[in-house]
Motif scaffolding. Structure first.
Motif, PDB file in Angstrom:
ATOM      1  N   GLY A   1     -12.628   4.560  38.003  1.00  0.00           N
ATOM      2  CA  GLY A   1     -13.605   5.377  37.365  1.00  0.00           C
ATOM      3  C   GLY A   1     -14.500   6.067  38.371  1.00  0.00           C
ATOM      4  O   GLY A   1     -14.344   5.945  39.581  1.00  0.00           O
ATOM      5  N   PRO A   2     -15.436   6.787  37.879  1.00  0.00           N
ATOM      6  CA  PRO A   2     -16.360   7.504  38.770  1.00  0.00           C
ATOM      7  C   PRO A   2     -17.336   6.547  39.438  1.00  0.00           C
ATOM      8  O   PRO A   2     -17.616   5.464  38.939  1.00  0.00           O
ATOM      9  CB  PRO A   2     -17.080   8.454  37.813  1.00  0.00           C
ATOM     10  CG  PRO A   2     -17.023   7.784  36.490  1.00  0.00           C
ATOM     11  CD  PRO A   2     -15.732   7.020  36.470  1.00  0.00           C
ATOM     12  N   SER A   3     -17.851   6.978  40.578  1.00  0.00           N
ATOM     13  CA  SER A   3     -18.922   6.223  41.235  1.00  0.00           C
ATOM     14  C   SER A   3     -20.049   7.210  41.555  1.00  0.00           C
ATOM     15  O   SER A   3     -19.835   8.416  41.674  1.00  0.00           O
ATOM     16  CB  SER A   3     -18.412   5.523  42.492  1.00  0.00           C
ATOM     17  OG  SER A   3     -17.837   6.446  43.382  1.00  0.00           O
ATOM     18  N   VAL A   4     -21.256   6.675  41.665  1.00  0.00           N
ATOM     19  CA  VAL A   4     -22.431   7.510  41.895  1.00  0.00           C
ATOM     20  C   VAL A   4     -22.515   7.863  43.372  1.00  0.00           C
ATOM     21  O   VAL A   4     -22.502   6.989  44.238  1.00  0.00           O
ATOM     22  CB  VAL A   4     -23.717   6.768  41.446  1.00  0.00           C
ATOM     23  CG1 VAL A   4     -24.952   7.600  41.777  1.00  0.00           C
ATOM     24  CG2 VAL A   4     -23.644   6.446  39.962  1.00  0.00           C
TER      25      VAL A   4
ATOM     26  N   GLN B   1      -9.642  10.136  43.490  1.00  0.00           N
ATOM     27  CA  GLN B   1      -8.468  10.681  42.834  1.00  0.00           C
ATOM     28  C   GLN B   1      -7.228   9.808  43.067  1.00  0.00           C
ATOM     29  O   GLN B   1      -6.453   9.570  42.147  1.00  0.00           O
ATOM     30  CB  GLN B   1      -8.222  12.101  43.339  1.00  0.00           C
ATOM     31  CG  GLN B   1      -7.494  12.966  42.353  1.00  0.00           C
ATOM     32  CD  GLN B   1      -7.483  14.411  42.809  1.00  0.00           C
ATOM     33  OE1 GLN B   1      -7.252  14.693  43.990  1.00  0.00           O
ATOM     34  NE2 GLN B   1      -7.710  15.317  41.883  1.00  0.00           N
ATOM     35  N   ASP B   2      -7.048   9.324  44.288  1.00  0.00           N
ATOM     36  CA  ASP B   2      -5.881   8.484  44.587  1.00  0.00           C
ATOM     37  C   ASP B   2      -5.908   7.201  43.768  1.00  0.00           C
ATOM     38  O   ASP B   2      -4.883   6.785  43.205  1.00  0.00           O
ATOM     39  CB  ASP B   2      -5.802   8.156  46.081  1.00  0.00           C
ATOM     40  CG  ASP B   2      -5.475   9.381  46.916  1.00  0.00           C
ATOM     41  OD1 ASP B   2      -4.872  10.333  46.369  1.00  0.00           O
ATOM     42  OD2 ASP B   2      -5.819   9.389  48.114  1.00  0.00           O
ATOM     43  N   GLU B   3      -7.060   6.567  43.687  1.00  0.00           N
ATOM     44  CA  GLU B   3      -7.189   5.335  42.902  1.00  0.00           C
ATOM     45  C   GLU B   3      -6.980   5.621  41.413  1.00  0.00           C
ATOM     46  O   GLU B   3      -6.320   4.849  40.706  1.00  0.00           O
ATOM     47  CB  GLU B   3      -8.557   4.684  43.132  1.00  0.00           C
ATOM     48  CG  GLU B   3      -8.830   3.470  42.263  1.00  0.00           C
ATOM     49  CD  GLU B   3      -7.824   2.337  42.443  1.00  0.00           C
ATOM     50  OE1 GLU B   3      -7.713   1.511  41.506  1.00  0.00           O
ATOM     51  OE2 GLU B   3      -7.147   2.280  43.475  1.00  0.00           O
TER      52      GLU B   3
ATOM     53  N   ARG C   1      -4.054   3.950  39.181  1.00  0.00           N
ATOM     54  CA  ARG C   1      -4.340   3.223  37.945  1.00  0.00           C
ATOM     55  C   ARG C   1      -3.605   3.829  36.751  1.00  0.00           C
ATOM     56  O   ARG C   1      -3.036   3.113  35.929  1.00  0.00           O
ATOM     57  CB  ARG C   1      -5.849   3.251  37.685  1.00  0.00           C
ATOM     58  CG  ARG C   1      -6.419   1.885  37.420  1.00  0.00           C
ATOM     59  CD  ARG C   1      -7.907   1.915  37.374  1.00  0.00           C
ATOM     60  NE  ARG C   1      -8.299   1.736  35.973  1.00  0.00           N
ATOM     61  CZ  ARG C   1      -9.458   2.039  35.484  1.00  0.00           C
ATOM     62  NH1 ARG C   1     -10.378   2.575  36.260  1.00  0.00           N
ATOM     63  NH2 ARG C   1      -9.738   1.813  34.239  1.00  0.00           N
ATOM     64  N   TRP C   2      -3.624   5.140  36.665  1.00  0.00           N
ATOM     65  CA  TRP C   2      -2.932   5.843  35.579  1.00  0.00           C
ATOM     66  C   TRP C   2      -1.444   5.496  35.603  1.00  0.00           C
ATOM     67  O   TRP C   2      -0.849   5.156  34.593  1.00  0.00           O
ATOM     68  CB  TRP C   2      -3.151   7.346  35.740  1.00  0.00           C
ATOM     69  CG  TRP C   2      -2.301   8.211  34.846  1.00  0.00           C
ATOM     70  CD1 TRP C   2      -1.209   8.935  35.213  1.00  0.00           C
ATOM     71  CD2 TRP C   2      -2.481   8.445  33.448  1.00  0.00           C
ATOM     72  NE1 TRP C   2      -0.702   9.600  34.142  1.00  0.00           N
ATOM     73  CE2 TRP C   2      -1.461   9.316  33.029  1.00  0.00           C
ATOM     74  CE3 TRP C   2      -3.405   7.996  32.515  1.00  0.00           C
ATOM     75  CZ2 TRP C   2      -1.329   9.753  31.725  1.00  0.00           C
ATOM     76  CZ3 TRP C   2      -3.266   8.439  31.203  1.00  0.00           C
ATOM     77  CH2 TRP C   2      -2.244   9.300  30.825  1.00  0.00           C
TER      78      TRP C   2
END
Length: 181
Positions: free
Chosen positions: A1-4, A20-22, A26-27
């Motif tokens: 997910g996103p991180s701040v 994006q790679d992670e 995961r996808w």
């Protein structure tokens, strides 16, 4: 997910970054888990290509590099068959079967003489054990009959179409689960 990445006080919101790679990893993992749980023989690879995986035995065999046969045309046909084997499109998998059968027919002519003499010479080069010789001869005969009966290499109107459900079976049967190396 996103991180701040940072916080913006004026509008009291966060600036987000995405790995994006992670996210893709995961996808891919989630998609492959869904496919596996539902018994679908497809997998999503790291570059986003969907491919058929076949049976565990076939997976092992198709991932192994082929040794040169000494005949460029045989090697090219086998490489084509392996490349097209995993395609999710049944028409492309049929092309793999055709390439495999072309290689099989060429193998029967690599030694001098007509096809029958060449096959006998090939079997002689493998074994002197009569039961094994008989078995190999029966396999060559059965495979030749399949190739001449179905629309694999010949497309005359009296040939039987290849049912998509048996394409994989014919490829495995061709080598009793093992490719010709």
């Amino acid at each position: 997910g996103p991180s701040v990445r940072s916080h913006h006080d004026y509008f009291d919101h966060d600036h987000l970054v995405f790995d994006q790679d992670e996210g893709r990893r995961r996808w891919r993992s989630e998609i492959n888990l869904i496919l596996e749980r539902n018994g679908v023989a497809l997998r999503l690879d790291p570059i986003g290509t969907v491919s058929r995986i076949g049976t565990p035995a076939v997976q092992t065999l198709t991932r192994s590099p082929l040794r040169s046969s000494g005949d460029d045309q045989i090697d090219d046909k086998l490489a084509t068959a392996l490349r097209k084997y995993s395609d999710p499109d049944v028409a492309v998998r049929l092309e793999a079967l055709e390439a495999l059968w072309d290689a099989f027919e060429r193998i029967k002519t690599v030694l001098p003489g007509d096809k029958k003499q060449s096959v006998t010479s090939l079997i002689d080069s493998v074994t002197t054990d009569q039961p094994a010789r008989d078995l190999l001869n029966d396999e060559f005969t059965a495979l030749t009959k399949i190739g001449n009966t179905y629309r694999i290499r010949h497309h005359e109107t009296d040939r039987h179409p290849v049912d998509p459900a048996i394409i994989d079976l014919l490829r495995v049967k061709q080598g009793k689960g093992q490719p010709i190396r």
